[in-house]
Design a protein around this motif. Structure first.
Motif, PDB file in Angstrom:
ATOM      1  N   THR A 308       0.837  -1.208   0.000  1.00 34.80           N
ATOM      2  CA  THR A 308       0.000   0.000   0.000  1.00 34.80           C
ATOM      3  C   THR A 308       0.869   1.254   0.000  1.00 34.80           C
ATOM      4  O   THR A 308       0.493   2.259  -0.599  1.00 34.80           O
ATOM      5  CB  THR A 308      -0.955   0.032   1.210  1.00 34.80           C
ATOM      6  N   ALA A 309       2.028   1.190   0.660  1.00 30.27           N
ATOM      7  CA  ALA A 309       2.921   2.356   0.660  1.00 30.27           C
ATOM      8  C   ALA A 309       3.386   2.661  -0.768  1.00 30.27           C
ATOM      9  O   ALA A 309       3.410   3.824  -1.181  1.00 30.27           O
ATOM     10  CB  ALA A 309       4.127   2.116   1.570  1.00 30.27           C
ATOM     11  N   ALA A 311       1.802   1.843  -3.519  1.00 26.98           N
ATOM     12  CA  ALA A 311       0.624   2.335  -4.239  1.00 26.98           C
ATOM     13  C   ALA A 311       0.431   3.827  -3.996  1.00 26.98           C
ATOM     14  O   ALA A 311       0.066   4.576  -4.903  1.00 26.98           O
ATOM     15  CB  ALA A 311      -0.625   1.565  -3.810  1.00 26.98           C
ATOM     16  N   GLY A 312       0.680   4.255  -2.772  1.00 26.02           N
ATOM     17  CA  GLY A 312       0.487   5.653  -2.407  1.00 26.02           C
ATOM     18  C   GLY A 312       1.730   6.503  -2.614  1.00 26.02           C
ATOM     19  O   GLY A 312       1.758   7.655  -2.206  1.00 26.02           O
ATOM     20  N   ALA A 313       2.775   5.928  -3.227  1.00 25.29           N
ATOM     21  CA  ALA A 313       4.041   6.649  -3.459  1.00 25.29           C
ATOM     22  C   ALA A 313       4.595   7.209  -2.152  1.00 25.29           C
ATOM     23  O   ALA A 313       5.151   8.295  -2.098  1.00 25.29           O
ATOM     24  CB  ALA A 313       3.858   7.751  -4.509  1.00 25.29           C
ATOM     25  N   ASP A 314       4.397   6.445  -1.081  1.00 26.62           N
ATOM     26  CA  ASP A 314       4.811   6.866   0.258  1.00 26.62           C
ATOM     27  C   ASP A 314       6.136   6.178   0.590  1.00 26.62           C
ATOM     28  O   ASP A 314       6.193   4.961   0.715  1.00 26.62           O
ATOM     29  CB  ASP A 314       3.718   6.424   1.249  1.00 26.62           C
ATOM     30  N   PRO A 315       7.242   6.943   0.722  1.00 25.93           N
ATOM     31  CA  PRO A 315       8.538   6.304   0.993  1.00 25.93           C
ATOM     32  C   PRO A 315       8.659   5.871   2.452  1.00 25.93           C
ATOM     33  O   PRO A 315       9.610   6.219   3.139  1.00 25.93           O
ATOM     34  CB  PRO A 315       9.544   7.401   0.627  1.00 25.93           C
ATOM     35  N   ASN A 316       7.695   5.093   2.908  1.00 20.85           N
ATOM     36  CA  ASN A 316       7.630   4.649   4.309  1.00 20.85           C
ATOM     37  C   ASN A 316       8.480   3.393   4.443  1.00 20.85           C
ATOM     38  O   ASN A 316       7.975   2.289   4.641  1.00 20.85           O
ATOM     39  CB  ASN A 316       6.160   4.371   4.652  1.00 20.85           C
ATOM     40  N   TRP A 317       9.800   3.561   4.341  1.00 20.93           N
ATOM     41  CA  TRP A 317      10.734   2.446   4.207  1.00 20.93           C
ATOM     42  C   TRP A 317      10.822   1.582   5.461  1.00 20.93           C
ATOM     43  O   TRP A 317      11.273   0.435   5.392  1.00 20.93           O
ATOM     44  CB  TRP A 317      12.115   2.971   3.822  1.00 20.93           C
ATOM     45  N   SER A 360       9.310  10.250  -3.221  1.00 21.56           N
ATOM     46  CA  SER A 360       7.874  10.072  -3.427  1.00 21.56           C
ATOM     47  C   SER A 360       7.481  10.434  -4.859  1.00 21.56           C
ATOM     48  O   SER A 360       6.720   9.703  -5.508  1.00 21.56           O
ATOM     49  CB  SER A 360       7.092  10.938  -2.432  1.00 21.56           C
ATOM     50  N   LEU A 389      -0.626  -2.929  -3.813  1.00 20.47           N
ATOM     51  CA  LEU A 389      -1.984  -3.294  -3.376  1.00 20.47           C
ATOM     52  C   LEU A 389      -2.837  -2.036  -3.410  1.00 20.47           C
ATOM     53  O   LEU A 389      -2.569  -1.078  -2.691  1.00 20.47           O
ATOM     54  CB  LEU A 389      -1.942  -3.865  -1.950  1.00 20.47           C
ATOM     55  N   THR A 390      -3.871  -2.073  -4.236  1.00 19.25           N
ATOM     56  CA  THR A 390      -4.716  -0.893  -4.411  1.00 19.25           C
ATOM     57  C   THR A 390      -6.159  -1.202  -4.015  1.00 19.25           C
ATOM     58  O   THR A 390      -6.548  -2.360  -3.862  1.00 19.25           O
ATOM     59  CB  THR A 390      -4.720  -0.443  -5.890  1.00 19.25           C
TER      60      THR A 390
END
Lengths: 402, 402
Positions: A308-309, A311-317, A360, A389-390
């Motif tokens: 999901t990160a 999918a959301g272009a969230d660099p939540n590494w 991002s 995952l979308t």
């Protein structure tokens, strides 16, 4: 290697294919394919390790490796899985029906199914469709492309590749088709994929080549980690190109082509993953061995939080390193480093400063995402593919049967 | 057992709590809680098995079981995980700062963190908030309810329970609070949960009781199977109720209360799972032992295909049996049976006829879904809880940090 859309498929000599609408899919679309060989084929296969495995898987497992396979019958729209003794009888009846038309024995016909689990095959529809299919077999490229279309379920596009190469001085072709867009988490096998060649290869060599190729291709993909009941990869070699069974350098060249064909098909599956907006390539390096690298890659690939990160272009590494951490591989945190789209984010257990907005923006702009994780335990490595995952994946799967 | 909303929390004697806004959460809400005891406590803990484990987890692991714990300091909004040596120093500094105010040693203070991974704690904000918190400790029920609120991240509601019971003729209270709505896939531990009692219990007994309770409660839940870096369950017993350490029947009664408190809190977590519209209870029976049952239950609980089917009220039960099939437990398909909301769907490997519309309508109408799987391998069983997977989960997690 050419793709279906180029209409330049290389068709191995002596193979014919077809696809019909048998009335198995509720949509009424193409749902039954046959690939047949004029000559008996050496045949290899790898299959799901799911304990609830489909009747066609059990049928095929008992027959390969073989030196006398004549055809593969594949239906979509119904998995013939979790169907008990009736399901086993239906798989056998399908092979028997095809064998009668092909003038061979039932055990010379392989079968495969994909679709909803737990429903019996509509055998009247299947027999009627199969009779029409067997009467329309053809060696035209278009028929192989139609077969690739007939085995699709939620795939948005057919997956077919081919190549031509000289082996031992003879021109040979290798053609592969696959399907799969969800319930993808192969272990020892994968969704449906069929490869055919007119090269002549001994059955034991063919099985060894396929098994090794599958380990680093179809066993390195995941959509959501759910290992199917029906995963099947089959490779037929009918020897129509002539000559003796391949050996030595020519056999190695053939093996390399099988490997590259499997890899191309495998990568197409998460790329067409249900609802996917990103294809994610995960490289794990510095593990003790390939299996350890695979274990880490699979944990990252199957984490809904990682997916999901992306999918959301969230660099939540942090989600990536924590997924590696619970994979079961007993590494030390101080030996772990991470790159996301080639930007170093975490080195030897310490977070690095980076431009989150730029990372991002890059994630958002590119369909392909690369994750690289390195350890310091050894030289084991793997390349693994998954997708994001979308909400569309959820929508597609919340009402698949109803 | 009472819940927070009833405002009838039973507060164990000698415990005080507080919650403040320390400026760690970007939202500016309550994000720092302290639970302190006037007397040294016996303390037990269970922790994540993630190899990337947070600095506060390492700090606590070195200290429990203990007979001299005075406080737990918890922050939300930052996990202090994957933060290297600086993160370790910050966890120690937090304990040291609290210890100075409580006139005890740093090793008498436990710490816990939850929130985003890979960022250093804002120590100036934390110290300032902690000073205010330590000055406002109180034994009022409202303060404990506020503490439960302060440790929330994406939780939609606080999770707190309490009970009062006589043990060895003395009135004692047991109070527990927990947080968690995602990154829930505990193995050996779980998200944050803190239990405090004024009963007197020896540290080794306390650890044994907590470890056993966690095995069948917090280790039996999952939201999406992602084992956190910060999972922590702590149990403090300060003995303020008086008397000798509990033994025999009274100890067993206490253990049963710890078990039921853990179960109530654990169940609240998937019930409040991110985006969840169904709480799913999975019973697995007839496995060889409890671990085998847990392995099957976890595979079903973590299958996105099962979870999306429940979200969509789709009685696509084939996904449930196929998830059991790839769990790794080597059962035979003919020994597997399945019930969904008490409707038998699959018996001894054979699909049963059922009213799909009625089962779907029931799934849609009820927030609670029950899945029961039986094998014929032995008497091992487990009850496991998870939630469904909705588009809202994806939305919440696609932009958590950005």
């Amino acid at each position: 290697m050419s793709s279906a859309s180029e209409t330049t498929l290389e068709i191995p000599a002596g193979f014919r294919a077809t696809a019909v609408k048998a009335g198995i899919k509720p949509s009424g679309g193409l749902d039954l394919a046959v690939i047949a060989s004029d000559h008996p084929c050496a045949a290899a296969g790898t299959f799901t390790t799911n304990r609830v495995c489909a009747a066609p898987v059990r049928w095929d497992q008992a027959l390969v490796p073989s030196d006398s396979i004549r055809a593969i019958v594949v239906n979509a729209g119904n998995a013939n899985a979790a169907t008990g003794a009736q399901g086993e009888a239906n798989a056998a009846a399908t092979a028997t029906f095809a064998a009668e038309h092909l003038a061979c024995l039932p055990q010379h016909v392989l079968v495969a199914s994909t679709g909803v689990i737990g429903h019996q095959l509509p055998m009247d529809n299947l027999r009627d469709g199969l009779a029409r299919a067997l009467a329309s077999l053809s060696g035209e490229a278009e028929q192989f492309a139609e077969a690739a279309r007939a085995i699709m379920t939620t795939d948005t596009r057919p997956k077919v590749v081919s190549l031509r190469q000289d082996l031992d001085g003879r021109s040979t072709a290798l053609l592969g088709l696959a399907k799969g867009a969800a319930m993808i988490g192969p272990r020892m096998a994968t969704m449906l994929a069929f490869l055919v060649t007119d090269a002549r290869v001994a059955p034991t060599d063919l099985q060894a080549i396929l098994s090794e190729a599958v380990e680093s291709t179809f066993n390195c993909i995941s959509v959501e980690g759910h290992t199917s009941t029906n995963d099947t990869v089959l490779l037929l070699a009918n020897g129509a190109a002539g000559g003796e069974p391949l050996q030595g350098e020519a056999l190695a060249k053939f093996a390399a082509s099988v490997q590259s064909t499997c890899q191309t098909l495998a990568r197409m599956i998460p790329d067409d993953g249900e609802g996917a907006t990103h294809l994610i390539t995960i490289d794990v390096e510095g593990a003790r061995d390939r299996e350890e690298a695979r274990t880490i890659a699979r944990a990252v690939a199957d984490s809904p939080l990682v997916k999901t990160a992306v999918a959301g272009a969230d660099p939540n590494w942090g989600r990536i390193v924590s997924a590696a951490g619970y994979s079961g591989v007993p590494f030390e945190e101080q030996e772990l480093s991470l790159w996301l789209n080639n930007t170093p984010l975490y080195r030897d257990g310490v977070p690095l400063n980076f431009d989150a907005a730029a990372v991002s923006a890059h994630l958002r702009a590119e369909r392909e995402t690369t994750i690289r994780l390195t350890l310091k335990r050894g030289s084991g490595s793997i390349r693994f593919w998954t997708c994001d995952l979308t909400a569309e994946y959820v929508r597609l799967n919340a009402d698949y049967t109803t």
